[in-house]
Scaffold this active site. Sequence first.
Site, PDB file in Angstrom:
ATOM      1  N   ALA A  10     -53.675  24.699  63.266  1.00 34.88           N
ATOM      2  CA  ALA A  10     -53.231  24.875  61.876  1.00 34.88           C
ATOM      3  C   ALA A  10     -53.930  26.055  61.190  1.00 34.88           C
ATOM      4  O   ALA A  10     -53.290  26.976  60.673  1.00 34.88           O
ATOM      5  CB  ALA A  10     -53.480  23.586  61.106  1.00 34.88           C
ATOM      6  N   SER A  38     -50.311  25.809  67.324  1.00 34.63           N
ATOM      7  CA  SER A  38     -49.557  25.609  66.079  1.00 34.63           C
ATOM      8  C   SER A  38     -48.668  24.364  66.103  1.00 34.63           C
ATOM      9  O   SER A  38     -47.509  24.422  65.736  1.00 34.63           O
ATOM     10  CB  SER A  38     -48.690  26.848  65.834  1.00 34.63           C
ATOM     11  OG  SER A  38     -48.123  26.797  64.543  1.00 34.63           O
ATOM     12  N   CYS A  42     -50.077  15.750  63.076  1.00 31.12           N
ATOM     13  CA  CYS A  42     -49.785  14.630  62.178  1.00 31.12           C
ATOM     14  C   CYS A  42     -48.575  13.822  62.660  1.00 31.12           C
ATOM     15  O   CYS A  42     -48.438  12.654  62.316  1.00 31.12           O
ATOM     16  CB  CYS A  42     -49.554  15.151  60.766  1.00 31.12           C
ATOM     17  SG  CYS A  42     -50.821  16.341  60.269  1.00 31.12           S
ATOM     18  N   ASP A 279     -60.683  22.519  59.999  1.00 33.21           N
ATOM     19  CA  ASP A 279     -61.501  21.319  60.226  1.00 33.21           C
ATOM     20  C   ASP A 279     -62.939  21.601  60.656  1.00 33.21           C
ATOM     21  O   ASP A 279     -63.749  20.672  60.702  1.00 33.21           O
ATOM     22  CB  ASP A 279     -60.854  20.447  61.314  1.00 33.21           C
ATOM     23  CG  ASP A 279     -59.737  19.579  60.772  1.00 33.21           C
ATOM     24  OD1 ASP A 279     -59.353  19.768  59.610  1.00 33.21           O
ATOM     25  OD2 ASP A 279     -59.249  18.710  61.528  1.00 33.21           O
ATOM     26  N   ASN A 301     -54.392  24.357  56.650  1.00 31.38           N
ATOM     27  CA  ASN A 301     -53.377  25.393  56.414  1.00 31.38           C
ATOM     28  C   ASN A 301     -53.754  26.278  55.234  1.00 31.38           C
ATOM     29  O   ASN A 301     -53.612  27.495  55.275  1.00 31.38           O
ATOM     30  CB  ASN A 301     -52.020  24.742  56.151  1.00 31.38           C
ATOM     31  CG  ASN A 301     -51.310  24.421  57.453  1.00 31.38           C
ATOM     32  OD1 ASN A 301     -50.717  25.295  58.078  1.00 31.38           O
ATOM     33  ND2 ASN A 301     -51.415  23.188  57.890  1.00 31.38           N
ATOM     34  N   TYR A 421     -37.208  10.998  34.639  1.00 29.15           N
ATOM     35  CA  TYR A 421     -36.801   9.580  34.636  1.00 29.15           C
ATOM     36  C   TYR A 421     -35.296   9.436  34.826  1.00 29.15           C
ATOM     37  O   TYR A 421     -34.501  10.103  34.166  1.00 29.15           O
ATOM     38  CB  TYR A 421     -37.183   8.890  33.317  1.00 29.15           C
ATOM     39  CG  TYR A 421     -36.395   7.602  33.128  1.00 29.15           C
ATOM     40  CD1 TYR A 421     -36.602   6.521  33.981  1.00 29.15           C
ATOM     41  CD2 TYR A 421     -35.401   7.494  32.146  1.00 29.15           C
ATOM     42  CE1 TYR A 421     -35.841   5.368  33.874  1.00 29.15           C
ATOM     43  CE2 TYR A 421     -34.634   6.337  32.019  1.00 29.15           C
ATOM     44  CZ  TYR A 421     -34.860   5.278  32.894  1.00 29.15           C
ATOM     45  OH  TYR A 421     -34.102   4.140  32.791  1.00 29.15           O
TER      46      TYR A 421
HETATM   47  C1  LIG Z   1     -53.042  11.849  64.915  1.00 33.07           C
HETATM   48  C2  LIG Z   1     -53.361  12.736  63.759  1.00 33.07           C
HETATM   49  C3  LIG Z   1     -52.667  12.602  62.580  1.00 33.07           C
HETATM   50  C4  LIG Z   1     -52.973  13.412  61.499  1.00 33.07           C
HETATM   51  N1  LIG Z   1     -52.267  13.248  60.329  1.00 33.07           N
HETATM   52  C5  LIG Z   1     -52.542  14.035  59.273  1.00 33.07           C
HETATM   53  C6  LIG Z   1     -51.803  13.908  58.075  1.00 33.07           C
HETATM   54  O1  LIG Z   1     -50.890  13.084  57.984  1.00 33.07           O
HETATM   55  N2  LIG Z   1     -52.120  14.725  57.032  1.00 33.07           N
HETATM   56  C7  LIG Z   1     -53.110  15.675  57.126  1.00 33.07           C
HETATM   57  O2  LIG Z   1     -53.339  16.411  56.160  1.00 33.07           O
HETATM   58  N3  LIG Z   1     -53.822  15.813  58.258  1.00 33.07           N
HETATM   59  C8  LIG Z   1     -53.575  15.029  59.324  1.00 33.07           C
HETATM   60  N4  LIG Z   1     -54.275  15.181  60.469  1.00 33.07           N
HETATM   61  C9  LIG Z   1     -55.360  16.185  60.524  1.00 33.07           C
HETATM   62  C10 LIG Z   1     -54.847  17.553  60.918  1.00 33.07           C
HETATM   63  O3  LIG Z   1     -54.094  17.462  62.087  1.00 33.07           O
HETATM   64  C11 LIG Z   1     -56.018  18.496  61.112  1.00 33.07           C
HETATM   65  O4  LIG Z   1     -56.693  18.573  59.888  1.00 33.07           O
HETATM   66  C12 LIG Z   1     -55.579  19.890  61.530  1.00 33.07           C
HETATM   67  O5  LIG Z   1     -54.992  19.865  62.784  1.00 33.07           O
HETATM   68  C13 LIG Z   1     -56.793  20.821  61.597  1.00 33.07           C
HETATM   69  O6  LIG Z   1     -56.401  22.068  62.044  1.00 33.07           O
HETATM   70  P1  LIG Z   1     -57.445  23.102  62.613  1.00 33.07           P
HETATM   71  O7  LIG Z   1     -56.655  24.286  63.055  1.00 33.07           O
HETATM   72  O8  LIG Z   1     -58.542  23.321  61.653  1.00 33.07           O
HETATM   73  O9  LIG Z   1     -58.142  22.379  63.837  1.00 33.07           O
HETATM   74  P2  LIG Z   1     -57.573  21.783  65.208  1.00 33.07           P
HETATM   75  O10 LIG Z   1     -56.211  21.195  65.015  1.00 33.07           O
HETATM   76  O11 LIG Z   1     -58.646  20.921  65.733  1.00 33.07           O
HETATM   77  O12 LIG Z   1     -57.444  23.058  66.144  1.00 33.07           O
HETATM   78  C14 LIG Z   1     -58.569  23.760  66.573  1.00 33.07           C
HETATM   79  C15 LIG Z   1     -58.234  24.423  67.896  1.00 33.07           C
HETATM   80  O13 LIG Z   1     -59.352  25.233  68.283  1.00 33.07           O
HETATM   81  C16 LIG Z   1     -59.439  25.203  69.688  1.00 33.07           C
HETATM   82  N5  LIG Z   1     -60.795  25.586  70.102  1.00 33.07           N
HETATM   83  C17 LIG Z   1     -61.945  24.932  69.808  1.00 33.07           C
HETATM   84  N6  LIG Z   1     -62.994  25.583  70.354  1.00 33.07           N
HETATM   85  C18 LIG Z   1     -62.499  26.651  70.992  1.00 33.07           C
HETATM   86  C19 LIG Z   1     -63.077  27.693  71.753  1.00 33.07           C
HETATM   87  N7  LIG Z   1     -64.387  27.758  71.933  1.00 33.07           N
HETATM   88  N8  LIG Z   1     -62.270  28.624  72.277  1.00 33.07           N
HETATM   89  C20 LIG Z   1     -60.935  28.593  72.093  1.00 33.07           C
HETATM   90  N9  LIG Z   1     -60.333  27.620  71.388  1.00 33.07           N
HETATM   91  C21 LIG Z   1     -61.102  26.676  70.838  1.00 33.07           C
HETATM   92  C22 LIG Z   1     -59.133  23.757  70.030  1.00 33.07           C
HETATM   93  O14 LIG Z   1     -58.679  23.674  71.377  1.00 33.07           O
HETATM   94  C23 LIG Z   1     -58.036  23.412  69.044  1.00 33.07           C
HETATM   95  O15 LIG Z   1     -56.750  23.555  69.607  1.00 33.07           O
HETATM   96  C24 LIG Z   1     -53.989  14.387  61.589  1.00 33.07           C
HETATM   97  C25 LIG Z   1     -54.694  14.536  62.792  1.00 33.07           C
HETATM   98  C26 LIG Z   1     -54.383  13.728  63.864  1.00 33.07           C
HETATM   99  C27 LIG Z   1     -55.150  13.895  65.140  1.00 33.07           C
END
Ligand SMILES: Cc1cc2nc3c(=O)[nH]c(=O)nc-3n(C[C@H](O)[C@H](O)[C@H](O)COP(=O)(O)OP(=O)(O)OC[C@H]3O[C@@H](n4cnc5c(N)ncnc54)[C@H](O)[C@@H]3O)c2cc1C
Length: 550
Positions: A10, A38, A42, A279, A301, A421
């Site tokens: 994200a 990407s 969720c 995150d 995002n 409303y």
């Molecule tokens: C089941 C589930 C349901 C969810 N539902 C919701 C919801 O309803 N609403 C909401 O707001 N949020 C929800 N979330 C949370 C949301 O999905 C996360 O907040 C979001 O994905 C975070 O995005 P990100 O890009 O910061 O991190 P991530 O999605 O964790 O992506 C980080 C990426 O970095 C890569 N990476 C890490 N270290 C390295 C490295 N050294 N070299 C290369 N690549 C690396 C990882 O492989 C990973 O793919 C949910 C999460 C889950 C698991």
Amino acid sequence: MRLLIIGGVAAGTSAAAKARRNDETAEIVIYEKDTYISYSSCGMPYYIGGEIDEAEKLTPRTPSFFKHKYNVDVFVCHEVLDIDKAAKTIAVKDLTTGESFKDHYDKLVIATGAKAVLPPVKGAKGDHVFTLRNIGDMNRIKDYISLKKPKSALILGTGFIGLEVCENLVRLGLEVTLIERLPQVTPGLDKDMSLYLEDHLKKNKVTVLTGANVIEIKKDRVLLEDGREICTDFILLSAGVRPNTELAEKAGIELGITKAIKVNDRMLTSAEDIYACGDCTEQFHIVTGKPVYRPMGSTANKTGRITGDSITGGNLTFRGILGTGIFRVFDMVIAQTGLSEKEAKAEGYETVVCHNIKPNKPEYMGGKEMIIKGVADNVTGRLLGVQIIGDEGVDKRIDVFATAITFKAGVDDLFHLDLAYAPPFSTTKDPVMYTGMILDNAIHGDRKLVTAEELKDLMESGKDYNMIDARVLAQYEKDHIETASNFPHETLRQSLKSFDKNTITVTYCNKGVTGNAAQNILLNHGFKEVYNLSGGHKHFRKIFKRINTD
Ligand SMILES: Cc1cc2nc3c(=O)[nH]c(=O)nc-3n(C[C@H](O)[C@H](O)[C@H](O)COP(=O)(O)OP(=O)(O)OC[C@H]3O[C@@H](n4cnc5c(N)ncnc54)[C@H](O)[C@@H]3O)c2cc1C
């Protein structure tokens, strides 16, 4: 400019897309160690349960999509192993070939996300034990379920992910047990609100064990600290997430007090030209201004976009979060924004709390009850936080509240909002407005509220008080709070002589409205200190169950 981004879900892809929108000439490269980019994490629980029929719907974007649409080079199966701040290089390993190489950056973005917390439980690595963080996890769970056809499942943790998976496993016909280490489900909610959720789970045949600690996982069962054993064919560990900060730490980049990467409002870390988003980063709370860690897709995002903008000379800044969240469990929707009562008290606020129980639309349109808990600051009148449990329309209300809190609304402002409303959607005065009216009357008027817990304290304090059940006799006889006397609202005016106007008086009805009408009568007749029970008899009984003495 050469912009390198580590992580391609994200935050990383949002940063890349925004950087490209602002700057056509930058070289933008994403390194992602996984095979998917990407995607919609969720949506994963709903693919497991079959509400989403094809996994591809969650992974619509590929590296070639990013190349064609944004001219961004995405390398999947490439893990970044090291950051050399002085040389401005990163060490990358191609996980397919095993080869390593260095790449140079002018600007670097760390968007490494978070990982599932693995509780230190013996046997947690068994092949029937899963976490759900990425598409690989999701596919493993889906395959296991279709191959092994488990009959029962155990979920450790009652955050929103565990509960969403719970709903979907029940949908698949599994018997589900939820285990929560703390004394209540979904610890982010206040305890009183979590009880509605807990009852709803039980109503849907989910076994809920709170205050339970798993100490060992075996092939077909788990052992609890208190000696109980629970048989299960499938286990999901859903005990929260932890930021992926290893790379940043190794590079000497500062972490915040929450142990996530510390960034400023431009998403810049403590290291020159290194940004972080999503995150893996710490945020700050809009109400308190203090650091918090709330890893959400909405924030990932947003902070990704701000990062891309900052790097390319834009002026977007991060304005903080309220921890707004929403989820569905069966046909119940649970949402919250801002501070809970527990958090507000811990911050030292003098809180005023209301439980506003109202239909989401008129009953003649099939309106269903919604419980809105509002938390406000008694000193400034500012709305601090809201939690809602209901059905349809919870999403709309929570977003109105989140907007109001963001713009520092006072409780008195809510009544004046010009909300939409029509009978299919709302009531003439929307539940949002009622929440504001109740809190405003309590803070700026003399229509004080007492919560169920405060009333219980009063009942046990030995202080002198009168309690008036303002409902009709039949309701009183069915059940009433132990020390209450029945004076129905319609005849209350004729009974005023029975009371001492200087004694603390508590009024209540079923949900709060008639109790408030009774409170008005008493105050207008010179009673000095009258409290209406917040959420009425219904909410009191949710928390303090009737002790059957029959
Ligand atoms: C089941 C589930 C349901 C969810 N539902 C919701 C919801 O309803 N609403 C909401 O707001 N949020 C929800 N979330 C949370 C949301 O999905 C996360 O907040 C979001 O994905 C975070 O995005 P990100 O890009 O910061 O991190 P991530 O999605 O964790 O992506 C980080 C990426 O970095 C890569 N990476 C890490 N270290 C390295 C490295 N050294 N070299 C290369 N690549 C690396 C990882 O492989 C990973 O793919 C949910 C999460 C889950 C698991």
